[in-house]
Structures are given as C-alpha cells and as structure tokens.
Design an enzyme around this catalytic site. Sequence first.
Site, PDB file in Angstrom:
ATOM      1  N   GLU A   1       0.823  -1.217   0.000  1.00 46.86           N
ATOM      2  CA  GLU A   1       0.000   0.000   0.000  1.00 46.86           C
ATOM      3  C   GLU A   1       0.857   1.267   0.000  1.00 46.86           C
ATOM      4  O   GLU A   1       1.243   1.772   1.053  1.00 46.86           O
ATOM      5  CB  GLU A   1      -0.940   0.017   1.218  1.00 46.86           C
ATOM      6  CG  GLU A   1      -1.835   1.250   1.241  1.00 46.86           C
ATOM      7  CD  GLU A   1      -2.819   1.280   2.413  1.00 46.86           C
ATOM      8  OE1 GLU A   1      -2.840   0.343   3.217  1.00 46.86           O
ATOM      9  OE2 GLU A   1      -3.564   2.259   2.508  1.00 46.86           O
TER      10      GLU A   1
ATOM     11  N   LYS B   1      -2.488  -2.053  -3.141  1.00 41.81           N
ATOM     12  CA  LYS B   1      -3.542  -1.193  -2.573  1.00 41.81           C
ATOM     13  C   LYS B   1      -3.153   0.273  -2.779  1.00 41.81           C
ATOM     14  O   LYS B   1      -2.471   0.868  -1.951  1.00 41.81           O
ATOM     15  CB  LYS B   1      -3.733  -1.505  -1.084  1.00 41.81           C
ATOM     16  CG  LYS B   1      -4.750  -0.625  -0.389  1.00 41.81           C
ATOM     17  CD  LYS B   1      -5.212  -1.205   0.936  1.00 41.81           C
ATOM     18  CE  LYS B   1      -6.076  -0.228   1.689  1.00 41.81           C
ATOM     19  NZ  LYS B   1      -6.776  -0.833   2.818  1.00 41.81           N
TER      20      LYS B   1
ATOM     21  N   GLY C   1      -9.243   6.624   1.202  1.00 42.99           N
ATOM     22  CA  GLY C   1      -8.433   7.819   1.393  1.00 42.99           C
ATOM     23  C   GLY C   1      -9.170   9.113   1.702  1.00 42.99           C
ATOM     24  O   GLY C   1      -8.666  10.184   1.376  1.00 42.99           O
TER      25      GLY C   1
HETATM   26  P1  13P Z   1      -9.421   4.232   3.994  1.00 39.05           P
HETATM   27  O1  13P Z   1     -10.237   3.478   2.983  1.00 39.05           O
HETATM   28  O2  13P Z   1     -10.234   4.865   5.076  1.00 39.05           O
HETATM   29  O3  13P Z   1      -8.449   5.165   3.338  1.00 39.05           O
HETATM   30  O4  13P Z   1      -8.555   3.166   4.772  1.00 39.05           O
HETATM   31  C1  13P Z   1      -7.983   2.154   4.058  1.00 39.05           C
HETATM   32  C2  13P Z   1      -6.741   1.737   4.702  1.00 39.05           C
HETATM   33  O5  13P Z   1      -6.567   0.591   5.034  1.00 39.05           O
HETATM   34  C3  13P Z   1      -5.688   2.737   4.891  1.00 39.05           C
HETATM   35  O6  13P Z   1      -4.494   2.088   5.225  1.00 39.05           O
END
Ligand code: 13P
Length: 342
Positions: A180, A222, A265
Amino acid sequence: MSLQFDDLQDIAEAMTVKGKGILAADESNPTCKKRFDSINVESNEQNRNIYRDMLFTTEGMNDFISGVILYDETIRQTTMQGEVPFPDFLSDLGVIPGIKVDAGAKDLAGMDGEKVTEGLDGLDGRLKEYYSLGARFAKWRAVISIGDIEPSTTCISANAHALARYASVCQQNGIVPIVEPEILMDGAHTIEESFIVSEEVLSTVFYELYSQNVLLEGIVLKPNMVLSGYEFSEKATVDQVADMTIQVFKRCVPAAVPGIAFLSGGQSDEDATAHLNAMNKLLGDNSPWNLTFSYGRALQAPALKAWGGKNENIGNAQQAFYKRAKLNSLATMGNYSVDMEL
Ligand code: 13P
C-alpha cells in the site's frame, strides 16, 4: 479452522475475486479513537470489540467481503456471542483474516516532515505468530504527501524499499502482502500532479519489488486513486478519475499482479463507489487485474454514524454496512448506479 489455500497466488486471487472486496478494519487504537470521537463514544477495548463484532457479524456480508484486515488487538478478540476468536469466525464464513503489520508512518530524518513507515524489526517473528492465529495476508501502508516540492525522491525510494522488504518477509511466511503506497489527496494539487506522483511512486515500488524477488502473482496492490487534491478548486469528474487512474496502472502495474484493491483515502462513500464502478466499466472483461476495494472509511462511515455507541442501533448500523458492501460489490462489476443510493 483456517481456510485452505494452495499457494500465495491462490490467496491473492481469493482476496480480489470478482464481486468481492476487502474490509479494512485495522484502525490502530489512536485512529480508532479519532473515529469514535466523531460519534462521542469512548475508545476503550470493550467498545472497539463491540464495534468490530457488529461489522463482522453482519448477516450476509460474506457475499461481498473476501477478507478483513485486523489490528493486533482485534486479531486476539472474540465475538460477543460465543466468544469465537475473530480470525476463526471469519474463516468459517469464508472470509480471509488479514493483519496490519506496519508500525506507522514516522518522520523521515532529514526530510522536513516527510514520512517513512517503520516496522521491519522483528517482523518475521510477528508474522509467524499472526499466521498461527489464522492471518493469511498482511498490510503495510506507506504515506506520501504532495506539496510544493514534495515528494522527494528520497522519501519515495525509502518507502518503496521498506514496502518490498516487508513484502518479501511476508511471502517467506506464506502470507500475501498488501502493498500500500498511499499518496495522500490532501492539498490543493491538480489531478495531473497526482498522476505524475502516482506514476513515479508505482514505478519505484515495482522496481523495488522486482529487486527484492517478490513474487508479483502473490501480492495485492492497494493504491490511491488518481484524484485532484481535496482543496483544489475544481474537483475532477468521475470519468477523469477513472481514465487517469487506469492509464497510470497500465504504465506501471505488471499484468502478473492478480488484483488491485483501492483505499478510499477520505473520499465520500458515494465517490469511492462511483470511481470504482467507472474504472471497472472502462476496463470491462479485458482487464489484466481485478479491480476492487479495500476501504476503511468508505465502507464503515454510515455504520459508525448509525451505531453511535448504542446497542439498540446495531441492527440499523449493520444494514448501513451491508448496503455499502453490496454497492461496492456491484461496482467491482461495473453494475452500480447512483440511483441505488436512494
Ligand atoms: P481508507 O479506505 O479509510 O483510506 O482506509 C484504508 C486503509 O486501510 C488505509 O491504510
């Protein structure tokens, strides 16, 4: 009882199978406190357990949710009724348990406010324990900001290097790494700037994954979507977001990667669903990767609000969570439309 998989690719494909996506319920305790503060609920161990239990025991959520990302506290908690460990409860539903393993984004020394994600020390041992508790995938989030001169090459390469080190240790332990690299959409940048930074970050990340022998068939990416900054005066349209996000992936993400599961996000729930839908429509059946969701806020926000910390609201909150999960499931197939929100 754990779900059975042949190999890493098998797990990564199951996580991103068409029609399903991932629930990110791995808020660290400080982040959970922020979420609970917004509804005036005390963030203590008991309330966090009740809240996660409410999400996981939502009837039928496993029709739309392939996996759940847990936090260190949560993977050790149990259902409120029957005290079944959460990883076992989820596995029995056919939902793959995962675990956040990074130790958070910390100041990158010498780089004036930029961040690097920590947590490599002792990672191998922690993964072995998480595997024994039932986790079959992990998550590590790198955070990159867009500013006047940021991000620096130093910040991008330090984060990409750590992501690849983490991914490699995960795979050695039979755990699929969610990779991510999150470029924050806070700020007043244009969608073009977001595109340029996304291209540089993703290219660097895949170079590092290659350098460190990470099996691309056994990861899930991600990423952020390519958006205009939230403080920019003109919000990019849904079609612009879909076009530019897909274009950057075509340039940077090898077809060997089975699935891409977006973070939300800070987008509104409806935007996050509409963008995912538009991208799936655009790619149709010829996509090299399955495009799905791994949302935290965009799946949970309506449920959190409906719950408000009260037991009598659990039914309504579960309905709200079910609805978002279902609409996002439809979006993974390009079958969502805004009138379904009514
Ligand atoms: P959000 O979808 O709230 O951005 O969170 C996803 C996530 O796992 C961030 O690390």
